[in-house]
Design a protein around this motif. Structure first.
Motif, PDB file in Angstrom:
ATOM      1  N   TYR A  70     -16.639  63.323 -45.435  1.00 38.90           N
ATOM      2  CA  TYR A  70     -16.533  63.888 -46.784  1.00 38.90           C
ATOM      3  C   TYR A  70     -15.629  63.042 -47.676  1.00 38.90           C
ATOM      4  CZ  TYR A  70     -18.746  68.271 -45.406  1.00 38.90           C
ATOM      5  OH  TYR A  70     -19.638  69.214 -44.989  1.00 38.90           O
ATOM      6  N   ILE A  71     -16.029  62.941 -48.929  1.00 39.91           N
ATOM      7  CA  ILE A  71     -15.173  62.331 -49.939  1.00 39.91           C
ATOM      8  C   ILE A  71     -14.885  63.392 -50.998  1.00 39.91           C
ATOM      9  CG2 ILE A  71     -15.057  60.597 -51.768  1.00 39.91           C
ATOM     10  CD1 ILE A  71     -16.741  58.757 -49.993  1.00 39.91           C
ATOM     11  N   THR A  72     -13.609  63.594 -51.280  1.00 40.66           N
ATOM     12  CA  THR A  72     -13.231  64.609 -52.271  1.00 40.66           C
ATOM     13  C   THR A  72     -13.394  64.016 -53.670  1.00 40.66           C
ATOM     14  OG1 THR A  72     -11.642  65.461 -50.674  1.00 40.66           O
ATOM     15  CG2 THR A  72     -11.416  66.243 -52.945  1.00 40.66           C
ATOM     16  N   VAL A  73     -14.204  64.662 -54.494  1.00 39.30           N
ATOM     17  CA  VAL A  73     -14.484  64.094 -55.814  1.00 39.30           C
ATOM     18  C   VAL A  73     -13.826  64.882 -56.939  1.00 39.30           C
ATOM     19  CG1 VAL A  73     -16.611  62.913 -55.143  1.00 39.30           C
ATOM     20  CG2 VAL A  73     -16.728  65.303 -55.892  1.00 39.30           C
ATOM     21  N   ASN A  74     -13.367  66.084 -56.641  1.00 40.61           N
ATOM     22  CA  ASN A  74     -12.615  66.832 -57.654  1.00 40.61           C
ATOM     23  C   ASN A  74     -11.626  67.742 -56.934  1.00 40.61           C
ATOM     24  OD1 ASN A  74     -11.798  68.829 -59.612  1.00 40.61           O
ATOM     25  ND2 ASN A  74     -13.454  68.051 -60.916  1.00 40.61           N
ATOM     26  N   GLN A  75     -10.356  67.339 -57.019  1.00 42.59           N
ATOM     27  CA  GLN A  75      -9.331  68.071 -56.272  1.00 42.59           C
ATOM     28  C   GLN A  75      -9.116  69.470 -56.812  1.00 42.59           C
ATOM     29  OE1 GLN A  75      -5.888  65.508 -56.138  1.00 42.59           O
ATOM     30  NE2 GLN A  75      -6.238  65.151 -53.951  1.00 42.59           N
ATOM     31  N   THR A  76      -9.188  69.597 -58.141  1.00 38.67           N
ATOM     32  CA  THR A  76      -8.951  70.901 -58.767  1.00 38.67           C
ATOM     33  C   THR A  76      -9.836  71.970 -58.134  1.00 38.67           C
ATOM     34  OG1 THR A  76      -8.784  69.585 -60.772  1.00 38.67           O
ATOM     35  CG2 THR A  76      -8.643  71.970 -61.036  1.00 38.67           C
ATOM     36  N   TYR A  77     -11.086  71.614 -57.904  1.00 40.72           N
ATOM     37  CA  TYR A  77     -12.038  72.613 -57.387  1.00 40.72           C
ATOM     38  C   TYR A  77     -12.368  72.390 -55.913  1.00 40.72           C
ATOM     39  CZ  TYR A  77     -12.550  73.442 -62.358  1.00 40.72           C
ATOM     40  OH  TYR A  77     -12.298  73.723 -63.660  1.00 40.72           O
ATOM     41  N   ASN A  78     -11.671  71.472 -55.293  1.00 43.17           N
ATOM     42  CA  ASN A  78     -11.975  71.074 -53.912  1.00 43.17           C
ATOM     43  C   ASN A  78     -13.477  70.799 -53.754  1.00 43.17           C
ATOM     44  OD1 ASN A  78     -11.403  70.335 -51.279  1.00 43.17           O
ATOM     45  ND2 ASN A  78     -11.700  72.422 -50.492  1.00 43.17           N
ATOM     46  N   SER A  79     -13.990  69.925 -54.577  1.00 48.75           N
ATOM     47  CA  SER A  79     -15.401  69.524 -54.489  1.00 48.75           C
ATOM     48  C   SER A  79     -15.508  68.299 -53.593  1.00 48.75           C
ATOM     49  CB  SER A  79     -15.948  69.173 -55.875  1.00 48.75           C
ATOM     50  OG  SER A  79     -15.798  70.263 -56.745  1.00 48.75           O
ATOM     51  N   ASN A  80     -16.413  68.369 -52.611  1.00 48.52           N
ATOM     52  CA  ASN A  80     -16.549  67.294 -51.637  1.00 48.52           C
ATOM     53  C   ASN A  80     -17.992  66.870 -51.476  1.00 48.52           C
ATOM     54  OD1 ASN A  80     -13.733  67.112 -50.087  1.00 48.52           O
ATOM     55  ND2 ASN A  80     -14.145  69.253 -50.610  1.00 48.52           N
ATOM     56  N   LEU A  81     -18.217  65.567 -51.495  1.00 46.69           N
ATOM     57  CA  LEU A  81     -19.565  65.045 -51.250  1.00 46.69           C
ATOM     58  C   LEU A  81     -19.640  64.502 -49.829  1.00 46.69           C
ATOM     59  CD1 LEU A  81     -20.418  63.195 -54.611  1.00 46.69           C
ATOM     60  CD2 LEU A  81     -21.439  65.315 -53.755  1.00 46.69           C
TER      61      LEU A  81
END
Ligand SMILES: *[C@@H]1O[C@H](CO)[C@@H](O)[C@H](O)[C@H]1NC(C)=O
Ligand SMILES: *[C@@H]1O[C@H](CO)[C@@H](O)[C@H](O)[C@H]1NC(C)=O
Ligand SMILES: *[C@@H]1O[C@H](CO)[C@@H](O)[C@H](O)[C@H]1NC(C)=O
Ligand SMILES: *[C@@H]1O[C@H](CO)[C@@H](O)[C@H](O)[C@H]1NC(C)=O
Length: 441
Positions: free
Chosen positions: A79-90
């Motif tokens: 996983y790569i975290t793309v938005n820390q605020t929302y804990n969005s991971n690709l």
């Protein structure tokens, strides 16, 4: 002779409605992948902390996928975290090319949907593995990974193994999609610097006809001002859903011509499509979406669609098969196996069917990315062959090649541009005619 022609007609039609299509993700919906499982699936691997702290070797090592029995492909996943605020991971799964990985092009593959997992492309279309009914892994004869380093990403967040913890983390526009993917790419190339110097291509099919130009345009705009340059060389899109307005108008005639609608039904279909196009012109996105969904997909509006009602078919990707071939979903069960989940570092993360993703992109489904595509094509016009060199001899490669083949006069650069925009209308009858003509000559 007659037989050969018929074959050609069928193969073209199959191409026009090939899987992974559109807002057209019933194919992915049938993939029930969040079944419960027994056994130890391990923990999901989040690589951004390693990347951020410069622990490159350690991150690479951790992301290594242990090969499946009988296979020896090297690959990396996590996983790569793309938005820390929302804990969005690709979630990504990367296969360095088997031949000369040190300078093979790096090719990003994005599935359509919206909400279709790129694991479909990997297991069903062009990755190194095929999954059989008994969950055996079999090597594909000619995977793209022979000569290309393939990067499969579940996109946008909320698709497949990719996830976000917040409602606001979901993409509602192609800008959101591009922003998250861009962040993933920068981090990916930081983790694998040896591949960052190679040529890079953004590819995909169907609804990725929107993601690909969006991402390419985003990279193109940011490269001049960012320290890290992504070496974008070109894009490739199969059965592209890029400019809904120019595509939707052709559905009714096309379905009538291939015998899926009768005259009465065609009239109704055409009327609805014209209404949809009118709403698109007025930027009444939700109204346009609802008409199309009722007509074709039945994804969000309840009940079966008009198409399903009159044809009795749930599958419109292949006119020879009324329902999805079951081989297309074996991989889904495979991805529930704990040892597989452990191997690809997803742990107990749910695998999403994309329904939530589509809900957030409802308005986007009827918007166009044609201006971005045009700009990209202009910029890369001198890289004509690159732009159109599809990395496969698969079905999706027909259209641009036919298109190139038909160019005989005028400025090649201009024609290239036109050609690609018309290719984006691949689902329309108007486009089908000339390609049939060329094919049968
Ligand atoms: C996270 O996503 C939100 C909503 O799309 C956006 O406004 C914000 O800038 C993003 N944050 C980062 C760090 O990318
Ligand atoms: C599983 O399927 C493959 C391919 O269909 C076949 O070759 C193999 O013998 C099967 N294995 C078992 C254990 O049934
Ligand atoms: C399809 O048929 C069902 C059952 O008769 C009906 O409820 C539904 O409204 C129909 N769909 C459309 C779009 O006409
Ligand atoms: C997976 O989905 C189920 C049902 O929606 C939920 O209860 C569970 O917490 C989810 N698991 C993870 C790891 O997010």
């Amino acid at each position: 002779m007659v037989r050969a022609k018929w074959k050609m007609v069928v193969s073209l039609i199959l191409f026009m409605v090939s899987p992974g299509d559109g807002l057209f993700h019933a194919v992915y919906r049938s993939i029930l992948v969040s079944q419960s499982f027994k056994g130890n699936a391990g923990q999901p691997l989040f690589l951004s902390p390693y990347i951020k702290n410069g622990k490159i070797k350690e991150g690479q090592r951790k992301s290594m996928v242990s090969p499946f029995p009988g296979m020896n492909d090297k690959s990396y996943a996590g996983y790569i975290t793309v938005n820390q605020t929302y804990n969005s991971n690709l979630f990504f799964w990367f296969f360095p090319a088997r031949m000369q990985p040190e300078d093979a092009p790096v090719v990003l593959w994005l599935q359509g949907g919206p909400g279709g997992s790129s694991m479909f492309g990997l297991f069903v279309e062009h990755g190194p593995y095929i999954i059989t009914s008994n969950m055996t892994v079999v090597a594909r004869d000619f995977p793209w990974t022979f000569t290309l380093s393939m990067l499969y990403i579940d996109n946008p967040v909320g698709t497949g193994f990719s996830f976000t913890d917040h409602f606001q983390g979901y993409a509602t526009s192609e800008d959101d999609v591009a922003q998250d993917l861009y962040s993933a790419l920068i981090q990916f190339f930081t983790l694998f610097p040896e591949y960052a110097k190679n040529d890079f291509y953004v590819t995909g099919e169907s609804y990725a006809g929107k993601y690909v130009p969006a991402l390419a345009h985003y990279i193109h705009s940011l490269n001049p001002v960012q320290k890290f340059k992504i070496r974008l060389k070109g894009i490739a899109i199969g059965d592209a859903y890029t400019d809904p307005e120019s595509i939707i108008g052709g559905y009714a005639a096309f379905l009538y011509e291939i015998g899926l609608l009768d005259e009465q039904q065609q009239k109704y279909f055409q009327k609805q499509c014209s209404k949809c196009v009118k709403y698109i012109k007025e930027q009444e996105w939700m109204k346009a979406f609802e008409i199309l969904d009722k007509l074709l997909d039945g994804d969000v509006t309840t009940g079966s669609s008009f198409f399903q009602n009159v044809t009795g078919c749930t599958n419109y990707y292949n006119i020879l098969q009324c329902t999805e071939p079951k081989e297309q979903s074996y991989f889904a069960k495979f991805l529930t196996l704990p040892q597989v989940r452990q191997a690809i570092h997803v742990g107990n993360q749910n695998f999403s069917d994309g329904a939530e993703v589509e809900k957030h992109l409802r308005e986007d489904t009827v918007k166009s990315v044609k201006p971005w595509l045009s700009e990209i094509m202009n910029y890369y016009k001198k890289r004509y062959e690159n732009v159109f060199s599809f990395p496969s001899s698969g079905r999706s490669s027909h259209l641009p090649k036919k298109c190139m083949g038909s160019i005989t006069k005028g400025s090649p650069d201009r024609v290239t541009l036109l050609c690609e925009i018309r290719a984006s209308a691949s689902r329309s009858y108007r486009w089908l005619q000339p390609s049939l003509h060329i094919a049968l000559e």
